[in-house]
Write an enzyme that holds these catalytic residues in place. Structure first.
Site, PDB file in Angstrom:
ATOM      1  N   LYS A   1       0.852  -1.196   0.000  1.00  0.00           N
ATOM      2  CA  LYS A   1       0.000   0.000   0.000  1.00  0.00           C
ATOM      3  C   LYS A   1       0.886   1.244   0.000  1.00  0.00           C
ATOM      4  O   LYS A   1       1.777   1.382   0.842  1.00  0.00           O
ATOM      5  CB  LYS A   1      -0.888   0.029   1.256  1.00  0.00           C
TER       6      LYS A   1
HETATM    7  O1  G3P Z   1      -8.406   0.334   5.053  1.00  0.00           O
HETATM    8  C1  G3P Z   1      -8.556   1.680   5.434  1.00  0.00           C
HETATM    9  C2  G3P Z   1      -9.388   1.722   6.654  1.00  0.00           C
HETATM   10  O2  G3P Z   1      -8.744   0.968   7.644  1.00  0.00           O
HETATM   11  C3  G3P Z   1      -9.719   3.038   7.213  1.00  0.00           C
HETATM   12  O3  G3P Z   1     -10.797   2.797   8.034  1.00  0.00           O
HETATM   13  O4  G3P Z   1     -12.353   3.162   9.845  1.00  0.00           O
HETATM   14  O5  G3P Z   1     -10.073   4.191   9.928  1.00  0.00           O
HETATM   15  O6  G3P Z   1     -11.790   5.055   8.352  1.00  0.00           O
HETATM   16  P1  G3P Z   1     -11.273   3.874   9.099  1.00  0.00           P
END
Ligand code: G3P
Length: 216
Positions: free
Chosen positions: A84
């Site tokens: 990534k």
């Molecule tokens: O894969 C990206 C993700 O982990 C972000 O999630 O919940 O931190 O917005 P969040």
């Protein structure tokens, strides 16, 4: 159509993989920081759950050469690792070099169609738009996915879409029905997806009725 888990928690991954529906795991620095283990140990432990899992691991460096060095090290762990790379100018330059070396990349932290277009032109295998974080600020996460899907199809781009930052099981169905290739989610959303009260009620009734069937 593939379901990935957005976690580095081994129990969550083991349980998710046991459902038969999960074929990959996505991580990021925040996810790794919750596990109280080194980054390498997190990745090794995830891969040990199922050697066929696709595992997304993120670089920390912010300069092109540093990102490339980290990406090459990660890719040596296994062919199943997808690196990534944050969608910055340096990140795009790194994606281009890595793409020529046939290292699989996901451009992450995508919040606009133009960022997805740039990532695809640089040679990213996947883009990861953060659907929930857009919804959190009253923007249209699903709308962005639809736009990227339509644009990649019109332009015949091979880059695939991993919808990330999910907030609800309803979003999973909507995203896949709009052509999203992969949706990554926490374990609690996976289980919410699998459950339906009518399935539970139906199973209970079947069991009750089965008691009335005479023994052989
Ligand atoms: O894969 C990206 C993700 O982990 C972000 O999630 O919940 O931190 O917005 P969040």
């Amino acid at each position: 159509m593939k379901i990935f888990l957005d976690t580095a928690n081994i129990e969550e991954i083991r349980n998710g993989v046991a459902t038969g529906t999960v074929s990959g795991v996505t991580t990021n620095p925040s996810i790794i920081s919750k596990e109280n283990k080194t980054f390498r140990k997190c990745i090794d432990d995830i891969m040990a759950v199922d050697t066929e899992l696709t595992v997304l691991a993120e670089v920390i460096a912010e300069d092109k050469d540093g990102m490339i060095e980290e990406a090459l090290n990660l890719s040596r762990i296994s062919d199943n690792i997808v690196v990534k790379i944050p969608i910055t100018v340096e990140g795009l330059a790194a994606i281009k070099v890595l793409s020529r070396k046939r290292i699989q990349t996901t451009a992450t932290l995508i919040f606009s169609l133009n960022q997805a277009i740039a990532a695809s032109c640089a040679g990213a295998d996947y883009v990861a738009p953060f659907v929930g974080r857009l919804d959190d600020i009253n923007a249209d996460g699903l709308g962005l996915i639809k736009l990227i899907k339509k644009t990649f199809a019109i332009q015949n781009m091979k880059t695939r879409i991993i919808a990330a930052s999910l907030r609800s099981p309803q979003a999973v169905a909507e995203l896949f029905s709009e052509g999203c290739d992969i949706v990554t989610m926490p374990g609690k959303i996976l289980y919410a997806m699998l459950k339906h009260p009518l399935t539970n009620a139906g199973l209970k009734k079947f069991n009750e009725d089965w008691q009335k069937v005479p023994n052989e």
